[in-house]
Design a protein around this motif. Structure first.
Motif, PDB file in Angstrom:
ATOM      1  N   THR A 106       0.849  -1.190   0.000  1.00  0.00           N
ATOM      2  CA  THR A 106       0.000   0.000   0.000  1.00  0.00           C
ATOM      3  C   THR A 106       0.881   1.234   0.000  1.00  0.00           C
ATOM      4  O   THR A 106       1.763   1.378   0.861  1.00  0.00           O
ATOM      5  N   ILE A 107       0.660   2.124  -0.970  1.00  0.00           N
ATOM      6  CA  ILE A 107       1.429   3.361  -1.047  1.00  0.00           C
ATOM      7  C   ILE A 107       0.481   4.551  -1.221  1.00  0.00           C
ATOM      8  O   ILE A 107      -0.646   4.380  -1.686  1.00  0.00           O
ATOM      9  N   GLU A 108       0.938   5.720  -0.849  1.00  0.00           N
ATOM     10  CA  GLU A 108       0.143   6.938  -1.027  1.00  0.00           C
ATOM     11  C   GLU A 108       0.620   7.769  -2.209  1.00  0.00           C
ATOM     12  O   GLU A 108      -0.146   8.547  -2.775  1.00  0.00           O
ATOM     13  N   LYS A 109       1.888   7.602  -2.580  1.00  0.00           N
ATOM     14  CA  LYS A 109       2.444   8.332  -3.710  1.00  0.00           C
ATOM     15  C   LYS A 109       3.333   7.398  -4.536  1.00  0.00           C
ATOM     16  O   LYS A 109       3.854   6.412  -4.020  1.00  0.00           O
ATOM     17  N   GLY A 110       3.500   7.755  -5.812  1.00  0.00           N
ATOM     18  CA  GLY A 110       4.375   6.976  -6.670  1.00  0.00           C
ATOM     19  C   GLY A 110       3.648   5.839  -7.366  1.00  0.00           C
ATOM     20  O   GLY A 110       2.416   5.850  -7.490  1.00  0.00           O
ATOM     21  N   VAL A 111       4.418   4.868  -7.810  1.00  0.00           N
ATOM     22  CA  VAL A 111       3.854   3.710  -8.507  1.00  0.00           C
ATOM     23  C   VAL A 111       4.462   2.430  -7.936  1.00  0.00           C
ATOM     24  O   VAL A 111       5.526   2.451  -7.320  1.00  0.00           O
ATOM     25  N   VAL A 112       3.744   1.338  -8.154  1.00  0.00           N
ATOM     26  CA  VAL A 112       4.228   0.018  -7.760  1.00  0.00           C
ATOM     27  C   VAL A 112       4.564  -0.763  -9.019  1.00  0.00           C
ATOM     28  O   VAL A 112       3.742  -0.834  -9.947  1.00  0.00           O
ATOM     29  N   ILE A 113       5.747  -1.339  -9.047  1.00  0.00           N
ATOM     30  CA  ILE A 113       6.134  -2.207 -10.157  1.00  0.00           C
ATOM     31  C   ILE A 113       6.429  -3.594  -9.605  1.00  0.00           C
ATOM     32  O   ILE A 113       7.472  -3.823  -8.990  1.00  0.00           O
ATOM     33  N   GLU A 150      11.646   6.752 -17.864  1.00  0.00           N
ATOM     34  CA  GLU A 150      10.591   7.699 -18.230  1.00  0.00           C
ATOM     35  C   GLU A 150       9.668   8.034 -17.060  1.00  0.00           C
ATOM     36  O   GLU A 150       8.877   8.976 -17.129  1.00  0.00           O
ATOM     37  N   ILE A 151       9.743   7.273 -15.973  1.00  0.00           N
ATOM     38  CA  ILE A 151       8.884   7.496 -14.816  1.00  0.00           C
ATOM     39  C   ILE A 151       9.600   8.421 -13.833  1.00  0.00           C
ATOM     40  O   ILE A 151      10.689   8.110 -13.349  1.00  0.00           O
ATOM     41  N   GLN A 152       8.993   9.552 -13.527  1.00  0.00           N
ATOM     42  CA  GLN A 152       9.616  10.540 -12.659  1.00  0.00           C
ATOM     43  C   GLN A 152       9.258  10.346 -11.182  1.00  0.00           C
ATOM     44  O   GLN A 152       9.950  10.844 -10.302  1.00  0.00           O
ATOM     45  N   GLU A 153       8.174   9.622 -10.929  1.00  0.00           N
ATOM     46  CA  GLU A 153       7.714   9.428  -9.554  1.00  0.00           C
ATOM     47  C   GLU A 153       8.572   8.392  -8.834  1.00  0.00           C
ATOM     48  O   GLU A 153       9.374   7.682  -9.441  1.00  0.00           O
ATOM     49  N   THR A 154       8.353   8.301  -7.526  1.00  0.00           N
ATOM     50  CA  THR A 154       8.989   7.237  -6.754  1.00  0.00           C
ATOM     51  C   THR A 154       8.463   5.888  -7.235  1.00  0.00           C
ATOM     52  O   THR A 154       7.258   5.715  -7.432  1.00  0.00           O
ATOM     53  N   ILE A 155       9.363   4.943  -7.427  1.00  0.00           N
ATOM     54  CA  ILE A 155       8.999   3.624  -7.920  1.00  0.00           C
ATOM     55  C   ILE A 155       9.244   2.596  -6.823  1.00  0.00           C
ATOM     56  O   ILE A 155      10.365   2.474  -6.310  1.00  0.00           O
ATOM     57  N   HIS A 156       8.205   1.866  -6.468  1.00  0.00           N
ATOM     58  CA  HIS A 156       8.291   0.831  -5.441  1.00  0.00           C
ATOM     59  C   HIS A 156       8.320  -0.536  -6.117  1.00  0.00           C
ATOM     60  O   HIS A 156       7.381  -0.904  -6.830  1.00  0.00           O
ATOM     61  N   PHE A 157       9.386  -1.287  -5.892  1.00  0.00           N
ATOM     62  CA  PHE A 157       9.528  -2.612  -6.488  1.00  0.00           C
ATOM     63  C   PHE A 157       9.151  -3.693  -5.485  1.00  0.00           C
ATOM     64  O   PHE A 157       9.563  -3.651  -4.318  1.00  0.00           O
ATOM     65  N   VAL A 158       8.373  -4.669  -5.957  1.00  0.00           N
ATOM     66  CA  VAL A 158       8.057  -5.857  -5.161  1.00  0.00           C
ATOM     67  C   VAL A 158       8.244  -7.080  -6.042  1.00  0.00           C
ATOM     68  O   VAL A 158       8.201  -6.996  -7.270  1.00  0.00           O
TER      69      VAL A 158
END
Length: 222
Positions: A106-113, A150-158
């Motif tokens: 669960t995140i509030e900002k960014g994206v999950v990859i 190309e993704i400027q947001e914080t990227i969360h890897f799982v």
């Protein structure tokens, strides 16, 4: 009441869950170095139903991980799911494996990859926003230092594919969640129930897993 039995076998994690109206009641799973899905899957299903004091005839639908992931694991899970749907005359629901994996965080900002290991530096990936909407399609990607530039947001890897990428993905925007390795049937509940209510099911006779890559036997040594 809607009871859905959920099967996740796309990775080394053999996972089965029972959900009632979109809420997980019970989940049994094991991730071993060798695939034990064929031995454990039916044992887990029977144990969960017994613990819930239900029978197979009480189920409203079966949900199964549709891939991408392990060829062998997906075949085992889908074969079991289709067999149950045929015998019980209930619908089959296909669930995106990468979405299931993304929902473990669960995140509030960014994206999950989510990243599922596809050998060497290749991973099965997709990109999800904070509400688990897919913003980049599933693909098999060879990871290098330019990946996801190309993704400027914080990227969360799982996922189990993420660990091997740490040496090449070193930008400050990359966050690795090492504790999340595999998708689980536990996170399929809300997706499966939503699909069930919308009658978003698959044809039991013709449904096949989404392998993404063709299955290839190892080359024989001369």
């Amino acid at each position: 009441m809607t009871y859905i039995l959920q099967i996740e076998t796309a990775t080394r994690n053999c996972s089965v869950a029972l959900a009632k109206d979109g809420q997980t009641l019970l989940c049994k799973e094991i991730a071993e170095s060798g695939f034990s899905h064929a031995e454990k899957l039916h044992v887990f299903m029977e144990a969960i139903l017994k613990e819930a004091q239900l029978e197979f005839k009480d189920l409203s639908a079966i949900a199964v991980s549709q891939g991408p992931g392990s060829y062998t694991g997906l075949r085992i899970g889908v074969s079991a799911a289709k067999g149950l749907c045929y015998s019980l005359n209930i619908p089959l629901i296909g669930i995106d494996t990468l979405e299931t994996l993304a929902r473990k965080l669960t995140i509030e900002k960014g994206v999950v990859i989510p990243m599922i290991d596809a050998r060497r530096m290749e991973c099965y990936t997709a990109v999800f926003d904070t509400t688990y909407q897919k913003v980049k399609a599933i693909q098999s990607e060879i990871i290098d230092e330019n990946s996801f530039g190309e993704i400027q947001e914080t990227i969360h890897f799982v996922g189990d594919g993420a660990a091997k990428c740490k040496t090449v993905l070193t930008d400050a925007k990359f966050v690795f969640h090492d504790e999340i390795e595999f998708p689980s049937a536990n996170e399929m509940s809300a997706i499966a129930f939503d699909k069930y209510k919308k009658n978003d099911t698959v044809d039991v006779a013709y449904f096949e897993p989404f392998y993404l890559k063709d299955f290839m036997l190892p080359s024989a040594k001369l």
